[in-house]
Write a protein that holds these residues in place. Structure first.
Motif, PDB file in Angstrom:
ATOM      1  N   LEU A  49     -76.169 -38.450  17.617  1.00 41.77           N
ATOM      2  CA  LEU A  49     -75.826 -39.559  16.733  1.00 41.77           C
ATOM      3  C   LEU A  49     -74.632 -39.225  15.843  1.00 41.77           C
ATOM      4  O   LEU A  49     -73.778 -40.081  15.602  1.00 41.77           O
ATOM      5  CB  LEU A  49     -77.035 -39.970  15.906  1.00 41.77           C
ATOM      6  N   SER A  50     -74.552 -37.991  15.368  1.00 43.59           N
ATOM      7  CA  SER A  50     -73.411 -37.629  14.524  1.00 43.59           C
ATOM      8  C   SER A  50     -72.106 -37.723  15.307  1.00 43.59           C
ATOM      9  O   SER A  50     -71.082 -38.153  14.783  1.00 43.59           O
ATOM     10  CB  SER A  50     -73.591 -36.236  13.919  1.00 43.59           C
ATOM     11  N   GLN A  51     -72.138 -37.343  16.578  1.00 45.66           N
ATOM     12  CA  GLN A  51     -70.919 -37.405  17.389  1.00 45.66           C
ATOM     13  C   GLN A  51     -70.536 -38.846  17.722  1.00 45.66           C
ATOM     14  O   GLN A  51     -69.357 -39.176  17.804  1.00 45.66           O
ATOM     15  CB  GLN A  51     -71.083 -36.564  18.652  1.00 45.66           C
ATOM     16  N   LEU A  52     -71.515 -39.705  17.884  1.00 47.38           N
ATOM     17  CA  LEU A  52     -71.226 -41.125  18.075  1.00 47.38           C
ATOM     18  C   LEU A  52     -70.573 -41.712  16.828  1.00 47.38           C
ATOM     19  O   LEU A  52     -69.621 -42.484  16.923  1.00 47.38           O
ATOM     20  CB  LEU A  52     -72.502 -41.898  18.405  1.00 47.38           C
ATOM     21  N   VAL A  53     -71.074 -41.344  15.669  1.00 42.69           N
ATOM     22  CA  VAL A  53     -70.489 -41.833  14.414  1.00 42.69           C
ATOM     23  C   VAL A  53     -69.074 -41.284  14.247  1.00 42.69           C
ATOM     24  O   VAL A  53     -68.146 -42.029  13.940  1.00 42.69           O
ATOM     25  CB  VAL A  53     -71.382 -41.469  13.212  1.00 42.69           C
ATOM     26  N   LYS A  54     -68.896 -39.989  14.472  1.00 38.55           N
ATOM     27  CA  LYS A  54     -67.561 -39.392  14.349  1.00 38.55           C
ATOM     28  C   LYS A  54     -66.577 -39.985  15.346  1.00 38.55           C
ATOM     29  O   LYS A  54     -65.387 -40.061  15.074  1.00 38.55           O
ATOM     30  CB  LYS A  54     -67.635 -37.877  14.541  1.00 38.55           C
ATOM     31  N   GLY A  55     -67.074 -40.404  16.488  1.00 42.03           N
ATOM     32  CA  GLY A  55     -66.225 -41.004  17.510  1.00 42.03           C
ATOM     33  C   GLY A  55     -66.080 -42.508  17.351  1.00 42.03           C
ATOM     34  O   GLY A  55     -65.666 -43.182  18.286  1.00 42.03           O
ATOM     35  N   ASP A  56     -66.447 -43.037  16.187  1.00 42.36           N
ATOM     36  CA  ASP A  56     -66.391 -44.477  15.922  1.00 42.36           C
ATOM     37  C   ASP A  56     -67.117 -45.288  16.988  1.00 42.36           C
ATOM     38  O   ASP A  56     -66.648 -46.336  17.423  1.00 42.36           O
ATOM     39  CB  ASP A  56     -64.952 -44.960  15.762  1.00 42.36           C
ATOM     40  N   GLY A  57     -68.266 -44.775  17.424  1.00 38.60           N
ATOM     41  CA  GLY A  57     -69.093 -45.492  18.369  1.00 38.60           C
ATOM     42  C   GLY A  57     -68.913 -45.055  19.802  1.00 38.60           C
ATOM     43  O   GLY A  57     -69.478 -45.658  20.710  1.00 38.60           O
ATOM     44  N   TRP A  58     -68.182 -43.984  20.051  1.00 44.02           N
ATOM     45  CA  TRP A  58     -67.971 -43.486  21.416  1.00 44.02           C
ATOM     46  C   TRP A  58     -68.306 -42.008  21.480  1.00 44.02           C
ATOM     47  O   TRP A  58     -67.922 -41.233  20.603  1.00 44.02           O
ATOM     48  CB  TRP A  58     -66.527 -43.696  21.851  1.00 44.02           C
ATOM     49  N   LEU A  59     -68.999 -41.615  22.535  1.00 45.81           N
ATOM     50  CA  LEU A  59     -69.285 -40.217  22.799  1.00 45.81           C
ATOM     51  C   LEU A  59     -68.854 -39.918  24.226  1.00 45.81           C
ATOM     52  O   LEU A  59     -69.338 -40.551  25.165  1.00 45.81           O
ATOM     53  CB  LEU A  59     -70.778 -39.919  22.649  1.00 45.81           C
TER      54      LEU A  59
END
Length: 103
Positions: A5-15
């Motif tokens: 989830l943190s990486q999705l947030v950091k990626g502005d919704g993309w992982l």
């Protein structure tokens, strides 16, 4: 789950699933995505939301060059991103000011 989830947030919704697997291991996405699905199911059974609620994560189609069953990445749509961003900020505040980093 927190890392995903943190990486999705950091990626502005993309992982990017390929980069995630390179960093955290070939099976790194199996646990978190399964935990999210189970959490949604438990919440529906408890009556917290409709059993028809969709998963907040949408996988891309599998990348044929990475293997037939592997997704190329996950999207968290713009409608849900602010709620997850707020949750991760709160998590960071409650856990010494940060959350896991993929970089």
């Amino acid at each position: 789950m927190v890392l995903l989830l943190s990486q999705l947030v950091k990626g502005d919704g993309w992982l990017d699933a390929h980069a995630y697997r390179e960093k955290w291991g070939d099976n790194a996405l199996r646990g978190p995505s399964a935990a999210l699905t189970k959490g949604i199911t438990r919440g529906a059974k408890a009556g917290w939301w409709s059993p028809d609620i969709p998963s907040p994560l949408r996988p891309t189609t599998p990348d044929p060059s990475k293997g037939w069953s592997k997704t190329g990445g996950y999207y968290l749509d713009d409608e849900r991103l602010p709620a997850f961003r707020a949750a991760m900020e709160r998590y960071g505040q409650e856990n010494r000011g940060g959350f896991p980093d993929i970089e």
